[in-house]
Design an enzyme around this catalytic site. Structure first.
Site, PDB file in Angstrom:
ATOM      1  N   ASP A  14       0.827  -1.202   0.000  1.00 30.60           N
ATOM      2  CA  ASP A  14       0.000   0.000   0.000  1.00 30.60           C
ATOM      3  C   ASP A  14       0.866   1.259   0.000  1.00 30.60           C
ATOM      4  OD1 ASP A  14      -2.175   1.685   0.274  1.00 30.60           O
ATOM      5  OD2 ASP A  14      -3.049   0.587   1.933  1.00 30.60           O
ATOM      6  N   ASP A  15       0.714   2.084  -1.028  1.00 31.69           N
ATOM      7  CA  ASP A  15       1.411   3.381  -1.091  1.00 31.69           C
ATOM      8  C   ASP A  15       2.929   3.243  -1.170  1.00 31.69           C
ATOM      9  OD1 ASP A  15      -1.039   4.627  -0.896  1.00 31.69           O
ATOM     10  OD2 ASP A  15      -0.477   5.966   0.728  1.00 31.69           O
ATOM     11  N   CYS A  52      -5.640   3.375  -4.008  1.00 31.82           N
ATOM     12  CA  CYS A  52      -5.808   2.087  -3.338  1.00 31.82           C
ATOM     13  C   CYS A  52      -7.081   1.348  -3.730  1.00 31.82           C
ATOM     14  CB  CYS A  52      -5.729   2.264  -1.829  1.00 31.82           C
ATOM     15  SG  CYS A  52      -6.624   3.664  -1.173  1.00 31.82           S
ATOM     16  N   ARG A  56      -7.449  -2.124  -6.113  1.00 33.15           N
ATOM     17  CA  ARG A  56      -7.939  -3.386  -5.577  1.00 33.15           C
ATOM     18  C   ARG A  56      -9.117  -3.923  -6.385  1.00 33.15           C
ATOM     19  NH1 ARG A  56      -5.054  -1.087  -1.890  1.00 33.15           N
ATOM     20  NH2 ARG A  56      -4.251  -2.253  -0.122  1.00 33.15           N
ATOM     21  N   LYS A 109      -6.068  -5.835   4.179  1.00 34.42           N
ATOM     22  CA  LYS A 109      -6.961  -4.716   3.868  1.00 34.42           C
ATOM     23  C   LYS A 109      -7.933  -5.054   2.741  1.00 34.42           C
ATOM     24  CE  LYS A 109      -6.479  -0.006   1.970  1.00 34.42           C
ATOM     25  NZ  LYS A 109      -5.538   1.128   1.812  1.00 34.42           N
ATOM     26  N   HIS A 111     -11.106  -2.640   1.800  1.00 39.44           N
ATOM     27  CA  HIS A 111     -11.297  -1.282   1.265  1.00 39.44           C
ATOM     28  C   HIS A 111     -12.068  -1.259  -0.056  1.00 39.44           C
ATOM     29  CE1 HIS A 111      -9.440   3.018   1.054  1.00 39.44           C
ATOM     30  NE2 HIS A 111     -10.553   2.983   1.787  1.00 39.44           N
ATOM     31  N   HIS A 198       1.672   2.506   3.930  1.00 37.19           N
ATOM     32  CA  HIS A 198       0.741   3.638   3.990  1.00 37.19           C
ATOM     33  C   HIS A 198       0.835   4.323   5.359  1.00 37.19           C
ATOM     34  CE1 HIS A 198      -3.049   5.857   3.835  1.00 37.19           C
ATOM     35  NE2 HIS A 198      -3.334   5.382   2.640  1.00 37.19           N
ATOM     36  N   ASP A 302      -0.228  -0.809  -4.882  1.00 43.72           N
ATOM     37  CA  ASP A 302      -1.515  -0.324  -5.379  1.00 43.72           C
ATOM     38  C   ASP A 302      -1.451   1.060  -6.016  1.00 43.72           C
ATOM     39  OD1 ASP A 302      -1.127   1.143  -3.052  1.00 43.72           O
ATOM     40  OD2 ASP A 302      -3.117   0.742  -2.225  1.00 43.72           O
ATOM     41  N   ASN A 303      -0.414   1.818  -5.745  1.00 42.98           N
ATOM     42  CA  ASN A 303      -0.208   3.129  -6.389  1.00 42.98           C
ATOM     43  C   ASN A 303       1.220   3.564  -6.125  1.00 42.98           C
ATOM     44  OD1 ASN A 303      -2.430   3.893  -3.864  1.00 42.98           O
ATOM     45  ND2 ASN A 303      -0.342   4.667  -3.677  1.00 42.98           N
ATOM     46  N   LYS A 372       0.964   9.234  -6.164  1.00 46.34           N
ATOM     47  CA  LYS A 372      -0.375   8.688  -5.978  1.00 46.34           C
ATOM     48  C   LYS A 372      -1.421   9.733  -6.336  1.00 46.34           C
ATOM     49  CE  LYS A 372      -3.273   7.322  -1.999  1.00 46.34           C
ATOM     50  NZ  LYS A 372      -3.246   7.076  -0.535  1.00 46.34           N
TER      51      LYS A 372
END
Length: 532
Positions: A14-15, A52, A56, A109, A111, A198, A302-303, A372
């Site tokens: 994540d991130d 994010c 996903r 996660k 989300h 993140h 994810d980004n 992002k």
């Protein structure tokens, strides 16, 4: 033990920026992830969707996020916008693999639901996962993780214990699922979704000890060194220069708060180290159950790196504190949370809620610019590692461009599992991507155009040409074969190419139901205000 059919394990972080892990140029120690790259393929032109939740949604369905109901985040923007929850008009990979006899599990996660407390049809337990341990919402404390569930049962903060750290627990629970599902001979589909790295910057002291002093030379020197390591490893070796430092970022020598800035990056790096350790825990479970060789493991982010600065003024901090579903009301010892990026708040501990900021995100995204949320390279370029020792994959670096919609077709071809084509008698949209399997086995792969839209930012890549714009801005045109860092806009020199690519983008947007962002904003503004 294990099945003749390959297992599938997707590890999503994540991130995390393009160059943060060692095998993509970073100086942060990531031996477990690097070991995956040593036995598999690394893609240098692979793309996510810039944020994010939509990443996903696209990863798990093989569709573009706009087709899934989750095009931005998990807010319901009403009839004129996106619902913010995964719709029934899509099939997740978990549903697809379960229909083919696979066991399925998710750790980490989710989300993909705007209902974070009461289970509904968009929860992972209702979308194909036999087993779920993780969080429904997005970012949250690593020491006091909110919206945590075991299946559909909430896990209260009081049960977490004094040594709880979410990243470590994700690794432990994912490894347990692999061990349990390796006993009966059925193949498994596993999805491990870390929240690391993140924000908030929460790190264990034992990890911080390992990162202190690692970044003392500052972001300028470190970016140059990352680029040099990338060139040595064949990462973006011919198509990208090192872009100029973000104009909003001062030279390291001119940074007035160097000590605080170093503490921010040290905490971020400690989170990456913890994530890598958890990956190692998962890979050990595969090894010890005899399943490593016949498991397709994918690792990606994810980004791109996140430049978000969390405000520390009283009004913003109070508003943020009241969002109890992503931030606890107080630290474990009862002290108030300290929210925002300020030199008066030293990051890392459970009573803080901070991020690492724009300058370090610029380092994370070496050699690209922006971050992002943008669909320039810094926002959408991700490492992708694919390891499958028994699958006949070619080791090394692959430069062919692909994006998230290509993962589902690749996995379905590799496993022989058919796509789910209908639900309750209604046809589902066809998968939009192409399989990468031939490419990964040393073939030529399939050339195809790639498309993005996120909060009005738009892009199309056709071969080496990329047309991209920020929301309400003019189209920019880049020749990525010579300028993947997007430093030389050629739109004025090639107006016909701009027109052609813009028409391609619009045809794609119409075909999948992209809602103009101005309409999304208008729909959002018309929705009743939710109580804080």
């Amino acid at each position: 033990m294990g099945s003749a059919r390959p297992n599938v394990l997707i590890i999503l972080v994540d991130d995390m920026g393009y160059s943060d892990i060692g095998c993509y140029g970073g100086e942060i120690g990531t031996p477990a992830i690097d070991s995956l790259a040593a036995t598999g393929a690394r893609l240098t032109n692979f793309y996510n969707t810039a944020r994010c939740s939509p990443s996903r949604a696209s990863l798990l369905t093989g569709l573009h996020p706009h087709q899934t109901g989750v095009a931005e985040l998990v807010n319901n923007d009403g009839p004129g916008g996106y619902p913010g929850s995964l719709t029934e008009r899509s099939a997740t990979l978990a549903e697809t693999f379960r229909a083919a006899g696979y066991r399925t599990h998710l750790t980490g996660k989710w989300h993909l639901s705007n209902e974070r407390e009461r289970p509904d049809g968009s929860w992972p337990t209702r979308r194909g996962f036999d087993r779920f341990w993780g969080t429904i919402s997005g970012a949250g404390s690593y020491f006091q993780t909110t919206t945590l569930h075991d299946g559909e049962t909430p896990v209260p903060l009081s049960e977490l214990g004094p040594d709880f750290y979410y990243t470590d627990e994700i690794g432990t629970h994912a490894a347990a699922a692999i061990r349990d599902q390796g006993d009966d001979g059925q193949p498994f589909f596993g999805y491990v979704a870390f929240t690391a790295p993140h924000w908030p910057l929460h790190a264990k002291e034992s990890d911080l000890v390992e990162t202190r002093g690692q970044f003392d030379e500052g972001w300028d020197v470190l970016r140059t060194r990352r680029r040099r390591r990338q060139l040595d490893a064949g990462i973006c070796s011919a198509d990208a220069t090192l872009d100029q430092r973000d104009p909003a970022v001062p030279a390291w020598a001119d940074e007035p708060e160097q000590k605080w800035q170093l503490e921010r990056m040290e905490a971020y790096a400690a989170q990456v180290r913890a994530m890598d350790r958890a990956v190692g825990t998962i890979l050990t479970a595969l090894d010890e159950t005899g399943q490593r060789d016949n498991t397709i493991v994918l690792f990606l982010s994810d980004n791109g790196g996140c430049a978000e600065e969390l405000r520390s003024d009283a009004e913003a901090a109070d508003q943020f504190r009241r969002q109890h579903l992503i931030i606890p009301p107080s630290a474990p010892d009862g002290t108030p949370m300290r929210v925002g990026n300020s030199p008066t708040i030293r990051p890392g501990t459970a009573d803080t809620y901070t991020s690492y900021g724009q300058a370090w995100a610029n380092l994370s995204n070496t050699p690209f610019r922006l971050y992002k949320r943008w669909v320039h390279e810094g926002g959408i370029a991700t490492p992708l590692i694919v390891s499958w020792p028994a699958g006949g994959l070619s080791d090394g670096v692959f430069d062919a461009p692909h994006q998230l919609t290509d993962i589902a077709p690749t996995l379905l071809q590799a496993t022989g599992v058919p796509a789910v084509v209908e639900r309750d008698g209604q046809s589902l949209p066809a998968l939009r991507g192409v399989s990468m399997l031939d490419l990964l086995r040393g073939g030529s792969g399939v050339e195809h155009d790639l498309f993005w839209e996120h909060i009005g930012n738009a892009a199309v890549r056709s071969g080496d040409w990329k047309l991209v714009r920020e929301y309400e801005g003019a189209w920019e045109l880049y020749d990525l074969a010579a300028d993947r860092s997007e430093s030389n806009d050629l739109a004025a020199e090639h107006p016909e190419r701009v027109e052609d690519l813009a028409a391609k983008w619009q045809a794609w947007a119409d075909s999948i139901g992209v809602i103009p962002y101005g309409d999304v904003l208008a729909a959002r503004a018309s929705m009743p205000k939710q109580p804080a």
